[in-house]
Design a protein around this motif. Structure first.
Motif, PDB file in Angstrom:
ATOM      1  N   GLY A   1     -80.828 -20.950  39.307  1.00 44.77           N
ATOM      2  CA  GLY A   1     -81.346 -20.039  38.297  1.00 44.77           C
ATOM      3  C   GLY A   1     -80.905 -20.434  36.906  1.00 44.77           C
ATOM      4  O   GLY A   1     -81.678 -20.337  35.943  1.00 44.77           O
ATOM      5  N   ALA A   2     -79.667 -20.913  36.771  1.00 43.73           N
ATOM      6  CA  ALA A   2     -79.166 -21.349  35.465  1.00 43.73           C
ATOM      7  C   ALA A   2     -79.972 -22.521  34.931  1.00 43.73           C
ATOM      8  O   ALA A   2     -80.233 -22.624  33.724  1.00 43.73           O
ATOM      9  CB  ALA A   2     -77.687 -21.727  35.577  1.00 43.73           C
ATOM     10  N   LEU A   3     -80.412 -23.422  35.813  1.00 49.57           N
ATOM     11  CA  LEU A   3     -81.224 -24.560  35.392  1.00 49.57           C
ATOM     12  C   LEU A   3     -82.631 -24.110  35.001  1.00 49.57           C
ATOM     13  O   LEU A   3     -83.175 -24.554  33.989  1.00 49.57           O
ATOM     14  CB  LEU A   3     -81.297 -25.597  36.518  1.00 49.57           C
ATOM     15  CG  LEU A   3     -79.980 -26.285  36.896  1.00 49.57           C
ATOM     16  CD1 LEU A   3     -80.183 -27.170  38.108  1.00 49.57           C
ATOM     17  CD2 LEU A   3     -79.441 -27.105  35.724  1.00 49.57           C
ATOM     18  N   ARG A   4     -83.221 -23.247  35.799  1.00 49.91           N
ATOM     19  CA  ARG A   4     -84.590 -22.804  35.526  1.00 49.91           C
ATOM     20  C   ARG A   4     -84.676 -21.961  34.253  1.00 49.91           C
ATOM     21  O   ARG A   4     -85.676 -21.995  33.549  1.00 49.91           O
ATOM     22  CB  ARG A   4     -85.125 -22.009  36.723  1.00 49.91           C
ATOM     23  CG  ARG A   4     -85.330 -22.846  37.970  1.00 49.91           C
ATOM     24  CD  ARG A   4     -85.991 -22.048  39.076  1.00 49.91           C
ATOM     25  NE  ARG A   4     -86.318 -22.904  40.218  1.00 49.91           N
ATOM     26  CZ  ARG A   4     -85.621 -22.937  41.343  1.00 49.91           C
ATOM     27  NH1 ARG A   4     -84.551 -22.161  41.472  1.00 49.91           N
ATOM     28  NH2 ARG A   4     -85.971 -23.742  42.326  1.00 49.91           N
ATOM     29  N   GLU A   5     -83.619 -21.204  33.972  1.00 44.72           N
ATOM     30  CA  GLU A   5     -83.630 -20.323  32.808  1.00 44.72           C
ATOM     31  C   GLU A   5     -83.147 -21.010  31.534  1.00 44.72           C
ATOM     32  O   GLU A   5     -83.163 -20.407  30.462  1.00 44.72           O
ATOM     33  CB  GLU A   5     -82.741 -19.104  33.096  1.00 44.72           C
ATOM     34  CG  GLU A   5     -83.276 -18.224  34.216  1.00 44.72           C
ATOM     35  CD  GLU A   5     -82.230 -17.264  34.756  1.00 44.72           C
ATOM     36  OE1 GLU A   5     -81.126 -17.210  34.143  1.00 44.72           O
ATOM     37  OE2 GLU A   5     -82.491 -16.602  35.766  1.00 44.72           O
TER      38      GLU A   5
END
Length: 248
Positions: free
Chosen positions: A31-35
């Motif tokens: 999620g940290a990468l996608r956001e």
């Protein structure tokens, strides 16, 4: 993960570009990468390749955490079958993806790996997990041993999908894969693109030398004369004829 070595190399090679580490749980990493909260992440495979890119780095050893006074602490390594009579904890944040965990299951699964470690210290059971997590949750009253014939965790570097990795991500890829400073691609490769190859001696190459272009001042190898050693800007001490000037 323990990326301290890679961070040190980054700081040596790119001291002008700060590298900030963001500690997240395995469930939060993608999620940290996608956001956009992180440019790249050290994650565990598998990775959803629909919107993320990834390169495998290494396969991590699986270990079993035991109390220091346990029988298994007396040997170097054990096998999954050795756990048949042991209660083996299986936390909800497990990263190994067991089809069938070894040993006897607990009546209730611990919520986190940290909770499972506390139970092992209390003598409730044993815990199988990747070696880096065993190191992360190290306690003086616990130890771990290599566990064979079980799943292993594969570690990868991941970043948002793109045709090519961004320059700084490419730099980090080079560092974690052990490239030397001269072979690292990315920003340094971009800098080298603008550098011309050294001028070859025409006598050795067999090709005729190119004459200076008229009207624009003398040029050699595509560089202004003022930028050359001994050129006009540097005060060569020679006249137009090429002969030394006489000094009074």
């Amino acid at each position: 993960m323990t990326p301290s070595k890679w961070v040190r190399i980054w700081n040596e090679r790119l001291p002008d570009v700060p590298l900030t580490l963001l500690a997240v749980s395995p469930a939060e990493a993608f999620g940290a990468l996608r956001e956009g909260a992180a440019d790249a992440g050290l994650v565990r495979l598998p990775v959803d390749r629909d919107d993320l890119s990834a390169i495998p780095l290494y396969t991590e050893t699986t270990v079993v955490v035991v109390p220091k006074d346990h029988l298994f602490a007396q040997v170097e390594e054990i096998f999954a079958t050795d756990l048949a009579d042991e209660l083996v904890l299986h936390p909800l944040d497990d990263t190994l993806g067991w089809e069938q965990p070894p040993g006897r299951p607990a009546l209730e699964r611990p919520e986190t790996t940290a909770d499972a470690i506390e139970l092992v210290a209390a003598g409730v059971g044993l815990l199988a997990l990747p070696q880096s997590l065993a190191r992360l949750h190290h306690r003086k009253d616990l130890t771990y041993r290599t566990l064979n014939d079980v799943p292993q965790s594969r570690v990868a570097l991941s970043w948002p999908a793109a045709d090519e990795a961004p320059d700084l991500v490419e730099e980090f890829i080079g560092i974690v894969r052990g490239r030397t400073v001269n072979s690292t691609r990315g920003r340094r490769a971009e800098e080298r693109k603008g550098q011309k190859e050294p001028k070859k001696d025409p006598k050795k190459s067999g090709k005729p030398a190119r004459s200076a272009k008229p009207g624009g001042g003398s040029r050699t190898g595509g560089r202004p004369a003022a930028a050359r050693k001994g050129g006009a800007a540097g005060g060569s001490g020679r006249g137009k004829s090429g002969k030394p000037r006489r000094r009074s």
